[in-house]
Design a protein around this motif. Structure first.
Motif, PDB file in Angstrom:
ATOM      1  N   PRO A 128     -12.263  56.289  27.416  1.00 28.57           N
ATOM      2  CA  PRO A 128     -12.536  57.029  28.657  1.00 28.57           C
ATOM      3  C   PRO A 128     -11.633  56.615  29.822  1.00 28.57           C
ATOM      4  CG  PRO A 128     -14.575  56.257  27.660  1.00 28.57           C
ATOM      5  CD  PRO A 128     -13.458  55.639  26.877  1.00 28.57           C
ATOM      6  N   ASP A 129     -11.072  55.424  29.779  1.00 27.88           N
ATOM      7  CA  ASP A 129     -10.279  54.933  30.914  1.00 27.88           C
ATOM      8  C   ASP A 129      -8.774  55.050  30.681  1.00 27.88           C
ATOM      9  OD1 ASP A 129     -10.369  53.152  28.822  1.00 27.88           O
ATOM     10  OD2 ASP A 129     -10.419  51.360  30.093  1.00 27.88           O
ATOM     11  N   ARG A 130      -8.368  55.793  29.660  1.00 25.75           N
ATOM     12  CA  ARG A 130      -6.928  55.927  29.421  1.00 25.75           C
ATOM     13  C   ARG A 130      -6.539  57.390  29.340  1.00 25.75           C
ATOM     14  NH1 ARG A 130      -4.693  51.902  24.965  1.00 25.75           N
ATOM     15  NH2 ARG A 130      -2.824  53.071  25.579  1.00 25.75           N
ATOM     16  N   ARG A 131      -5.221  57.636  29.404  1.00 25.03           N
ATOM     17  CA  ARG A 131      -4.744  59.015  29.415  1.00 25.03           C
ATOM     18  C   ARG A 131      -4.491  59.520  27.992  1.00 25.03           C
ATOM     19  NH1 ARG A 131       0.393  61.785  32.708  1.00 25.03           N
ATOM     20  NH2 ARG A 131       0.773  63.379  31.117  1.00 25.03           N
ATOM     21  N   HIS A 132      -5.071  60.686  27.690  1.00 23.62           N
ATOM     22  CA  HIS A 132      -4.829  61.381  26.426  1.00 23.62           C
ATOM     23  C   HIS A 132      -4.235  62.742  26.761  1.00 23.62           C
ATOM     24  CE1 HIS A 132      -8.363  58.739  25.993  1.00 23.62           C
ATOM     25  NE2 HIS A 132      -7.949  58.514  24.758  1.00 23.62           N
ATOM     26  N   ASP A 133      -3.197  63.131  26.034  1.00 23.21           N
ATOM     27  CA  ASP A 133      -2.481  64.372  26.353  1.00 23.21           C
ATOM     28  C   ASP A 133      -2.584  65.398  25.235  1.00 23.21           C
ATOM     29  OD1 ASP A 133      -1.684  63.288  28.723  1.00 23.21           O
ATOM     30  OD2 ASP A 133       0.455  63.167  28.197  1.00 23.21           O
ATOM     31  N   HIS A 134      -2.428  66.659  25.629  1.00 23.10           N
ATOM     32  CA  HIS A 134      -2.274  67.751  24.671  1.00 23.10           C
ATOM     33  C   HIS A 134      -0.792  67.998  24.441  1.00 23.10           C
ATOM     34  CE1 HIS A 134      -0.949  70.356  27.974  1.00 23.10           C
ATOM     35  NE2 HIS A 134      -1.964  69.876  28.675  1.00 23.10           N
ATOM     36  N   PHE A 162       1.632  77.656  11.199  1.00 24.53           N
ATOM     37  CA  PHE A 162       0.358  77.645  11.929  1.00 24.53           C
ATOM     38  C   PHE A 162       0.564  76.886  13.234  1.00 24.53           C
ATOM     39  CE2 PHE A 162       0.545  74.437   8.612  1.00 24.53           C
ATOM     40  CZ  PHE A 162       0.280  73.263   9.282  1.00 24.53           C
ATOM     41  N   ALA A 163      -0.463  76.892  14.065  1.00 27.64           N
ATOM     42  CA  ALA A 163      -0.412  76.162  15.335  1.00 27.64           C
ATOM     43  C   ALA A 163      -1.012  74.768  15.156  1.00 27.64           C
ATOM     44  CB  ALA A 163      -1.189  76.937  16.401  1.00 27.64           C
ATOM     45  N   LEU A 164      -0.464  73.817  15.881  1.00 25.28           N
ATOM     46  CA  LEU A 164      -0.915  72.426  15.764  1.00 25.28           C
ATOM     47  C   LEU A 164      -0.979  71.792  17.140  1.00 25.28           C
ATOM     48  CD1 LEU A 164       0.270  69.810  13.144  1.00 25.28           C
ATOM     49  CD2 LEU A 164       0.374  69.223  15.585  1.00 25.28           C
ATOM     50  N   LEU A 165      -2.055  71.038  17.377  1.00 24.00           N
ATOM     51  CA  LEU A 165      -2.158  70.241  18.603  1.00 24.00           C
ATOM     52  C   LEU A 165      -1.905  68.782  18.239  1.00 24.00           C
ATOM     53  CD1 LEU A 165      -5.349  71.885  20.165  1.00 24.00           C
ATOM     54  CD2 LEU A 165      -2.991  72.148  20.940  1.00 24.00           C
ATOM     55  N   ASP A 166      -0.843  68.234  18.800  1.00 19.52           N
ATOM     56  CA  ASP A 166      -0.510  66.821  18.558  1.00 19.52           C
ATOM     57  C   ASP A 166      -1.110  66.011  19.709  1.00 19.52           C
ATOM     58  OD1 ASP A 166       0.620  64.394  17.920  1.00 19.52           O
ATOM     59  OD2 ASP A 166       2.645  64.940  18.576  1.00 19.52           O
ATOM     60  N   ILE A 167      -2.369  65.610  19.532  1.00 16.69           N
ATOM     61  CA  ILE A 167      -3.070  64.878  20.595  1.00 16.69           C
ATOM     62  C   ILE A 167      -2.550  63.439  20.633  1.00 16.69           C
ATOM     63  CG2 ILE A 167      -5.322  64.170  21.488  1.00 16.69           C
ATOM     64  CD1 ILE A 167      -4.759  67.247  21.464  1.00 16.69           C
ATOM     65  N   THR A 168      -2.335  62.946  21.831  1.00 14.93           N
ATOM     66  CA  THR A 168      -1.580  61.708  22.013  1.00 14.93           C
ATOM     67  C   THR A 168      -2.240  60.796  23.040  1.00 14.93           C
ATOM     68  OG1 THR A 168       0.450  62.952  21.573  1.00 14.93           O
ATOM     69  CG2 THR A 168       0.699  60.813  22.656  1.00 14.93           C
ATOM     70  N   SER A 180      -2.634  59.005  15.810  1.00 12.15           N
ATOM     71  CA  SER A 180      -3.295  59.093  14.499  1.00 12.15           C
ATOM     72  C   SER A 180      -4.794  58.890  14.538  1.00 12.15           C
ATOM     73  CB  SER A 180      -2.663  58.085  13.535  1.00 12.15           C
ATOM     74  OG  SER A 180      -1.377  58.531  13.142  1.00 12.15           O
ATOM     75  N   PHE A 181      -5.395  58.816  15.722  1.00 11.53           N
ATOM     76  CA  PHE A 181      -6.854  58.693  15.772  1.00 11.53           C
ATOM     77  C   PHE A 181      -7.489  59.911  15.093  1.00 11.53           C
ATOM     78  CE2 PHE A 181      -7.700  55.059  18.536  1.00 11.53           C
ATOM     79  CZ  PHE A 181      -6.446  54.806  19.063  1.00 11.53           C
ATOM     80  N   ASP A 182      -8.677  59.682  14.531  1.00 11.01           N
ATOM     81  CA  ASP A 182      -9.425  60.792  13.937  1.00 11.01           C
ATOM     82  C   ASP A 182      -9.553  61.921  14.966  1.00 11.01           C
ATOM     83  OD1 ASP A 182      -9.737  59.199  11.721  1.00 11.01           O
ATOM     84  OD2 ASP A 182     -11.882  58.830  12.014  1.00 11.01           O
ATOM     85  N   THR A 183      -9.395  63.119  14.536  1.00 15.39           N
ATOM     86  CA  THR A 183      -9.496  64.370  15.328  1.00 15.39           C
ATOM     87  C   THR A 183      -8.250  64.661  16.172  1.00 15.39           C
ATOM     88  OG1 THR A 183     -10.497  63.585  17.433  1.00 15.39           O
ATOM     89  CG2 THR A 183     -12.006  64.008  15.585  1.00 15.39           C
TER      90      THR A 183
END
Ligand code: MN
Length: 279
Positions: A128-134, A162-168, A180-183
């Motif tokens: 919750p205290d760090r930045r995650h990006d789309h 297909f479309a892919l979201l590389d969450i970071t 590489s976190f789950d989801t």
């Protein structure tokens, strides 16, 4: 053809706003979607006609009534392009001063296949205290074994897109770890076969967070296009049917937090939305 996996691993063909259940028309094993997909790609010249014929009598559902699943649930690897749009390199240097090189020098990195989720699932952020990006990306699935394939020959190894979201997760950890976190790899909404996509380097791609447009670019701006990415990848490692290559993200990368809704749309492919929550 638009090929979907839905409702407890069923095989669907999507046309307009409907999905046709063609599971029984071919040797599709709902207990193992990934190997069924590999079989489908291997036998597609034969299965394609059976699937099309079956649509006349197949059970059909409105797309809004089904739960779509990841169309490629368990590849042996996901290979991803790091900086593959000049506009993204520029913004990373402005914000983090950390993108001196592009894909041409960096080559590709691996993302854990276990991070894949379907287009109706939820991204779970670990900190919750760090930045995650789309990161909005065009991805494709390998249709047949590939090793040392030249870009000029690469198109025939790509089954579909297909479309892919590389969450970071932003930070100092290794790139593979942070992605590489789950989801962290939502994919969908289905596979569109290469023949139906046509030229993959003329596709408009957009991403919204809560209906605010954040990313908007055309795949014509890729530094290394899909075929070059396949050449780079297959030079280092053997690609197996069902492996995924994702081509990198354009400018407009930004933060996501709990409660957000992320929507990605790619021209001639389709769109999906996923929600965001804390883990
Ligand atoms: Mn990326």
């Amino acid at each position: 053809m638009k090929i979907a996996v839905f409702n407890q691993n069923r095989l669907g063909v999507v046309q307009n706003e409907e999905i046709f259940d063609v599971t029984e028309a071919v040797a599709w094993d709902t207990q193992n979607v990934q190997s069924s997909l590999v079989a489908l790609m291997t036998h597609f010249s034969e299965w394609k006609g059976k699937m099309a014929d079956a649509m006349h009598a197949a059970p059909r559902h409105s797309l809004s009534q089904v739960k779509l699943q990841a169309p490629v649930p368990n590849p042996s690897k996901i290979l991803a392009a790091p900086v593959n749009y000049l506009s993204h390199q520029q913004e990373m240097n402005e914000q983090f001063q950390n993108a001196p090189y592009t894909v041409e020098k960096l080559r590709l990195f691996l993302k854990a296949p276990s991070s894949i989720i379907g287009p109706d699932e939820t991204i779970l952020l670990p900190y919750p205290d760090r930045r995650h990006d789309h990161e909005a990306e065009l991805a494709f699935v390998i249709g047949k074994e590939a090793k040392d394939v030249k870009a000029s020959e690469a198109a025939s190894y790509i089954f579909g897109y297909f479309a892919l979201l590389d969450i970071t997760l932003r930070g100092e950890e290794e790139r593979t770890w942070r992605k590489s976190f789950d989801t962290f790899t939502p994919i969908g909404p289905w596979i569109v076969t290469a023949d139906e996509v046509g030229d993959p380097h003329t596709l408009q791609m957009d991403l919204w967070v809560n209906e605010e447009l954040r990313q908007s670019a055309n795949t014509s701006k890729l530094i290394c296009d899909c075929y070059k990415c396949l050449e780079i990848a297959s030079h280092a490692m053997r690609l197996y049917p069902g492996d995924i290559i994702t081509t990198g993200t354009p400018e407009g990368v930004g933060e996501i937090v709990k409660g957000d809704k992320v929507r990605i749309r790619i021209e001639r492919i389709g769109e999906f939305s996923v929600e965001v929550d804390w883990k």
